[in-house]
Scaffold this active site. Sequence first.
Site, PDB file in Angstrom:
ATOM      1  CE  LYS A  15      -2.437  -2.270 -20.056  1.00 13.78           C
ATOM      2  NZ  LYS A  15      -2.040  -0.856 -19.722  1.00 13.78           N
ATOM      3  CG  ASN A  50      -5.149   4.794   3.704  1.00 12.64           C
ATOM      4  OD1 ASN A  50      -4.711   5.476   2.713  1.00 12.64           O
ATOM      5  ND2 ASN A  50      -5.966   3.878   3.840  1.00 12.64           N
ATOM      6  N   GLY A  51      -5.689   8.433   3.487  1.00 13.68           N
ATOM      7  CA  GLY A  51      -6.831   9.242   2.959  1.00 13.68           C
ATOM      8  C   GLY A  51      -6.211  10.445   2.625  1.00 13.68           C
ATOM      9  NE  ARG A  62      -3.547   0.469   2.401  1.00 12.05           N
ATOM     10  CZ  ARG A  62      -4.812   0.068   1.918  1.00 12.05           C
ATOM     11  NH1 ARG A  62      -5.057  -1.000   1.346  1.00 12.05           N
ATOM     12  NH2 ARG A  62      -5.589   1.139   1.917  1.00 12.05           N
ATOM     13  CG  HIS A  72      -7.469   4.151 -45.756  1.00 12.74           C
ATOM     14  ND1 HIS A  72      -7.575   4.881 -46.912  1.00 12.74           N
ATOM     15  CD2 HIS A  72      -8.290   4.710 -44.779  1.00 12.74           C
ATOM     16  CE1 HIS A  72      -8.815   5.315 -46.913  1.00 12.74           C
ATOM     17  NE2 HIS A  72      -9.129   5.434 -45.703  1.00 12.74           N
TER      18      HIS A  72
HETATM   19  C1  F6R Z   1       1.774  -0.538 -20.142  1.00 12.09           C
HETATM   20  C2  F6R Z   1       2.726   0.224 -19.467  1.00 12.09           C
HETATM   21  C3  F6R Z   1       3.881   1.147 -19.867  1.00 12.09           C
HETATM   22  C4  F6R Z   1       3.840   2.477 -19.400  1.00 12.09           C
HETATM   23  C5  F6R Z   1       5.075   3.251 -19.857  1.00 12.09           C
HETATM   24  C6  F6R Z   1       5.025   4.662 -19.322  1.00 12.09           C
HETATM   25  O1  F6R Z   1       0.645  -1.155 -19.228  1.00 12.09           O
HETATM   26  O2  F6R Z   1       2.327   0.396 -18.073  1.00 12.09           O
HETATM   27  O3  F6R Z   1       3.281   1.294 -21.520  1.00 12.09           O
HETATM   28  O4  F6R Z   1       2.673   3.260 -19.558  1.00 12.09           O
HETATM   29  O5  F6R Z   1       6.269   2.736 -19.720  1.00 12.09           O
HETATM   30  O6  F6R Z   1       5.450   4.441 -18.034  1.00 12.09           O
HETATM   31  P1  F6R Z   1       4.973   5.934 -16.999  1.00 12.09           P
HETATM   32  O7  F6R Z   1       3.559   6.099 -17.228  1.00 12.09           O
HETATM   33  O8  F6R Z   1       5.499   5.482 -15.689  1.00 12.09           O
HETATM   34  O9  F6R Z   1       5.750   7.082 -17.791  1.00 12.09           O
END
Ligand code: F6R
Length: 595
Positions: free
Chosen positions: A472, A97-98, A27, A491
Amino acid sequence: MCGIVGYAGSRNISEVLLQSLKRLEYRGYDSAGIAVVNGSLEVFKEKGDIDSLERKLPPLNGNVGIGHTRWATCGPPSRENAHPFVSQDNNIALVHNGIIENHIQLRRDLEKEGYSFTSETDTEVLVHLISKYYDGDLHKAVRRALRDVRGTYAIAAVEAHSEQIVVARNENPLVLGIGVSENFVASDVTAMLEYTSDVVYLLDGETAIVSPTGVSVYGPDGNVIYRPPSKVDWSVEEARKGGFEHYMLKEIFEQPHAISETLVGYLGEMEELNIIPHSKLDSMKILACGTSYNAGMVGKYIIEELTGIPVQVELASEYRYSKRTNHCPLVVLISQSGETADTLAACKEAKSRGSFTLAITNVVGSSITREADAVLMTHAGPEISVAATKTYTAQLVAMYILAGRLAHTTGHNSEEIRRLKASLRTLPLKVSEVLDRAADFKKASQIFRDARSVFFIGRNRNYPTMLEGALKMKEISYIHAEGYAAGELKHGPLALLDESTPLVAACLPDHTYDKMLTNVSEVAARGSPVLMIVEDGNTDCETIADYVIRLPAVDPLLSPVTLGVALQLLAYYVAKEKGLPIDKPRNLAKSVTVE
Ligand code: F6R
């Protein structure tokens, strides 16, 4: 997100507190501290992880204590900003926390009354406020102080001469562990499973008093509530992931909370946020990598729609080596880690070209927060799984906040700003509704069982969401996936579509809906299996699609969020079906600090 713990009983106090904190390190881990009651308050804190704290601890005696592991949200990671915080008379110690939304105003009022502060945190405000109302009854003082507070919290407080821990909860988790002549407090059951599996979950608005001999829970009206303990039958490892099989799934399910936490600090004062330059804004750029780049692409559509300001989105790795010198008044850098080498270099480059730089990041005190002229924090909490999920969604929320702020400056559409704010308030609930349908996504993921290549298509603000869906999918399922603007299919890529290449199409209500239907029909006619993502009530999909995912109706402006969550779940279930190492995909790292 931070972790809090408390213990009342006769075990070795530092051992229990440290052990419990270690279980909560997921966390947050940028600083840690404990307070032990031993005739007076003994408080120890350190910057860094819990091992750093442990190395500095002397042997401690005492039957009651509280502890904290921090993920900075208000003030950078440092010893000064670490919890517990102690009242000026050294009588009360507090962990939290919050986010206390109105901490700036409360701090001003307390300063006028003679309270002085040693940190930048909202938590220190709260401990002084509790101390102000304290007249010998800590529970009463906590309840009174919380009446002045707006925001989210789970707190635990102890006082120098009592064996009681007083706790309270509002929109942040808090669980009480019930033992024999000992009791526990923690942000989640993971922290206490080694000691007890009998737990009482505290609900929003409730407080409790925990001592070695008992636990009393009080409702928002101050009356005692009797709640029998529940039995937790998780192993410690299962509990770390909150009962989820992977961190990625857990983090996907944490998104309603990540959205609320990101909204809470900004929504009320969106129009006033001091995050943009004073100069005239006739154009702007967004620079980022990977998933953050896709969030920036969504931002482009939203900002252009709400403000009319033209937005250019560029990959940070390309921008940093481009030769253009055109002045751009505002450059926004998006990086969840705040440490991505290309994004940091792009930030430096933008500054050297005279632009005002705004960083959007999830990590307080990260390199980009020091580099940029202004910072807009997302509050998704630490993300363990390599694939970004909740940090991406929080970045989208930041894009909406920025769009609202810019719309105010440019004098565009005050009606639109009101609508945006109202819709954003419903967003956590809408995302929860998507999560409730996880079983549908699992079923739909069958379409990819034998696929070696997949296309994701969308238009307008849902085109970049499909880029993210494809990212993803390839990242965790190792299936080649391409995101395309639907209008581009004919295209070139149409040549690749056949019975073995599924298509995922976002057909959500907006001005491009009819065009999407035509594009999907063209693909279906070529034999590709089609998965359509539509809104509840849609019937067009029934004649065209092989699989359908239905999403709850939302303001079309916010559909990238609900659609994004759906695509995360889809990728997750495909990867799970293939038995892949979801949280740590091959060749990838969470933070890309090299070029
Ligand atoms: C994909 C992922 C990467 C990050 C990229 C940039 O799931 O996590 O494509 O988005 O490496 O990372 P940050 O946002 O930490 O600059």
